[in-house]
Write an enzyme that holds these catalytic residues in place. Structure first.
Site, mmCIF file in Angstrom:
data_model
loop_
_atom_site.group_PDB
_atom_site.id
_atom_site.type_symbol
_atom_site.label_atom_id
_atom_site.label_comp_id
_atom_site.label_asym_id
_atom_site.label_seq_id
_atom_site.Cartn_x
_atom_site.Cartn_y
_atom_site.Cartn_z
ATOM 1 N N GLU A 79 0.857 -1.166 0.000
ATOM 2 C CA GLU A 79 0.000 0.000 0.000
ATOM 3 C C GLU A 79 0.905 1.231 0.000
ATOM 4 O OE1 GLU A 79 -3.091 0.321 -0.783
ATOM 5 O OE2 GLU A 79 -2.651 2.444 -0.619
ATOM 6 N N ARG A 108 -5.115 -3.528 -8.133
ATOM 7 C CA ARG A 108 -5.369 -2.104 -7.856
ATOM 8 C C ARG A 108 -4.204 -1.290 -8.406
ATOM 9 N NH1 ARG A 108 -8.488 -0.087 -3.656
ATOM 10 N NH2 ARG A 108 -6.666 1.060 -2.998
ATOM 11 N N GLU A 135 6.434 -10.378 -9.421
ATOM 12 C CA GLU A 135 6.767 -11.275 -8.309
ATOM 13 C C GLU A 135 5.570 -12.127 -7.902
ATOM 14 O OE1 GLU A 135 5.944 -8.215 -8.029
ATOM 15 O OE2 GLU A 135 5.003 -7.778 -6.112
ATOM 16 N N HIS A 176 2.755 -6.806 -11.064
ATOM 17 C CA HIS A 176 3.500 -7.595 -10.081
ATOM 18 C C HIS A 176 4.183 -8.798 -10.722
ATOM 19 C CE1 HIS A 176 1.978 -5.476 -6.566
ATOM 20 N NE2 HIS A 176 0.800 -5.463 -7.149
ATOM 21 N N CYS A 211 4.550 -1.672 -8.895
ATOM 22 C CA CYS A 211 3.261 -1.201 -8.377
ATOM 23 C C CYS A 211 3.477 -0.011 -7.421
ATOM 24 C CB CYS A 211 2.504 -2.354 -7.715
ATOM 25 S SG CYS A 211 0.756 -1.978 -7.484
#
Lengths: 234, 328
Positions: free
Chosen positions: A74, A165, A213, A211, A105
């Protein structure tokens, strides 16, 4: 998805052990471990042959690090912690040192010069990458998706990508090259199509909106490893 | 299982046409993976939501009453008014979660429709179905569910939960039940890791969980999805303790906004979770936080939320061994 399909699925790289049998000359990569997907990055980096270490405090950002990864998570939480732990200035100095840095991200948001869709009052970030990034570009979690992408370093191959997101890169400055983009038609953003940048590079900085990963495809980590190895030759 | 066999389980879309898929397991579980190391806070209005975001919460839980008030008021506790959840969602940029009742799949459908980021199928609300939980595989939105032990966690994962939290005893400010559930879960996983496959069949039966998931847990050496702690966390020390016990992150319900200085306490708990192994930092953030929530001692509770589970499942494996058939 039927129950029988779900049974047996594992979150990617969450439970994987980190490979420690590495060559002595393997480069050392720091992973910012304030919050989010740092374990998954450590798993992937070790798999492509890097030694990994966690960066939680300014003293962890040592001269011995050959590169740095800023993971997903986040971004407001990570930025809040980075500010309170006095990590922002050391991170800026690391970026300016010319050593390779990959942000995925939330990590891309950290590296971006300009960010749209910030929380009220905005937020102080690291910067360095001359792009504008729009947070939560695709909507909320129900709009999160997985797809495959080509990259400029592997034009004939589809690479797995998970967008959660996710942000998107809405402006690209001079000297920034687009490594990968999405077809807006495929993701339902624009019926007329058009391309949306989701991975960029500017000199030592690699910014990825998704992502890598959270997949078993190590193409992006291999590419980052090449950046590290060529920076070590200089 | 080899790496290539594992890779084949992820069901990435392949083929001549590039497609995109939403609501897949990778996307649901991945969202929880990005919450790790964070604090998820209960909020009841826009003002509290902003305080939580400002303090560094990695997500918030939007609800009409925090568990401490649900306990005090009694009556039936249901899903919150969607307009209230939407107002909170519009005010912040971090993920917003909301609660639906156990088994109430229509409340879940409504929450998915308004674009909530994660649903907590929660024992804090009154149960809607005493036998069945929501079939979470049928929805695109991911779910987090509570557990008291490994069996309960794996039953929820089988139903499609992409994230687990230990139940604790919500709205008490007493961490004892959160510790009990985390300890039980971790102990069962450690026991499981020492078993050979022959023993796992009986173990799976005794904890009433699917064998495939039991085996997977043994191989992974941890709960196979992200696992937070919840229920009774009230101080930075409580939060850090849950992290040291092996949890991936912490939910704080009534503990923040029922305390004297919520903004300060919220920040302190976020920093405690990020530095959970650093007693020096923990001492620093624990200073001058004002009064914590008064709380209720769990020994004095009339209603226990943690026992609420569909299908009449008992608390842990059966204690009395039944004699095998045909013996006397």
């Amino acid at each position: 998805m039927a129950a029988s399909d779900a049974l047996g699925l594992l979150p990617v790289n969450l439970c994987s052990k980190i490979e420690t049998q590495l060559a002595d000359h393997a480069p050392l990569v720091g992973v910012l471990a304030l919050q989010g997907g740092f374990h998954e990055h450590k798993v992937m980096l070790a798999r492509v042959g890097a030694k990994v270490t966690e960066v939680r405090q300014p003293k962890d950002l040592t001269a011995a690090l050959h590169a740095l990864v800023i993971p997903g998570g986040e971004s407001t939480t990570m930025a809040h912690l980075a500010r309170h732990l006095d990590l922002l200035q050391p991170l800026r100095e690391f970026v300016a040192s010319g050593r390779p840095v990959m942000g995925t991200c939330a990590g891309l948001i950290f590296l971006a010069k300009d960010v749209d869709g910030q929380k009220e009052g905005g937020q102080e970030l690291v910067g360095g990458l001359d792009v504008t990034v729009h947070r939560n570009h695709f909507g909320s979690q129900v709009d999160s998706f997985q797809t495959t992408l080509t990259a400029s370093f592997a034009p004939d191959r589809q690479i797995e990508a998970v967008f959660i997101r996710a942000p998107a890169i809405t402006r690209v400055g001079h000297g920034v090259s687009i490594l990968s983009s999405l077809d807006k038609k495929v993701v339902g953003l624009d019926p007329d199509g058009g391309q949306l940048a989701v991975a960029v590079q500017q000199a030592n900085l690699l910014g990825v909106a998704f992502h890598p990963e959270l997949t078993t495809d190590d193409s992006w980590h291999k590419y980052f490893m090449e950046m590290i190895l060529s920076s070590l030759k200089k | 299982m080899s790496e290539s066999e594992k890779a084949s389980l992820y069901h990435f879309p392949r083929g001549p046409f590039i497609t995109m898929s939403t609501g897949t397991f990778a996307v649901k579980a991945g969202m929880a993976q990005m919450l790790k190391g964070g604090v998820i806070m209960d909020v009841v209005d826009v003002e509290q939501a902003r305080i939580a975001e400002e303090a560094g919460a990695c997500a918030i839980m939007a609800l009409e009453r925090v568990p401490a008030d649900i306990r005090k008021d009694g009556g039936v506790a249901r899903m919150s008014d969607p307009s209230m959840i939407k107002a909170i969602k519009a005010a912040v940029t971090i993920p917003v979660m909301a609660k639906c009742r156990i088994g109430h799949f229509v409340e879940a459908q409504i929450l998915q429709e308004i674009g909530i980021d994660y649903i907590d199928e929660s024992e804090v609300l009154t149960m809607a179905d005493e036998d069945n939980h929501v079939n979470k595989n049928k929805l695109k939105v991911p779910f987090v569910c509570g557990c008291r032990n490994l069996g309960e966690a794996l039953r929820r994962i089988a139903e499609g939960a992409a994230m687990i939290r230990t139940k604790g005893e919500a709205g008490t400010g007493d961490v004892v039940e959160a510790v009990r559930h985390a300890r039980t879960l971790m102990k069962e996983i450690r026991m499981l890791k020492t078993m050979d496959e022959d023993e796992m069949f009986t173990f799976a039966k005794s904890i009433q969980a699917p064998f495939a998931l039991v085996k997977q847990t043994a191989e992974a050496g941890r709960l196979p999805v992200v696992n937070f702690s919840a229920g009774g966390v009230a101080t930075p020390a409580d939060a850090a303790m849950m992290m040291q016990l092996g949890m991936d992150g912490v939910f704080v319900g009534s503990g923040i906004f029922k305390s004297a200085d919520p903004a300060k306490r919220a920040k302190a708990i976020v920093e405690a979770v990020a530095n959970y192994n650093d007693p020096k930092k923990l001492a620093e953030v624990s200073c001058n936080l004002g009064a914590p929530m008064v709380g209720i001692n769990c020994d004095d509770l009339k209603t226990r939320y943690s026992g609420r589970e569909g299908g009449g499942m008992n608390d842990g494996p059966p204690s009395k061994k039944q004699k095998p058939h045909g013996t006397w």
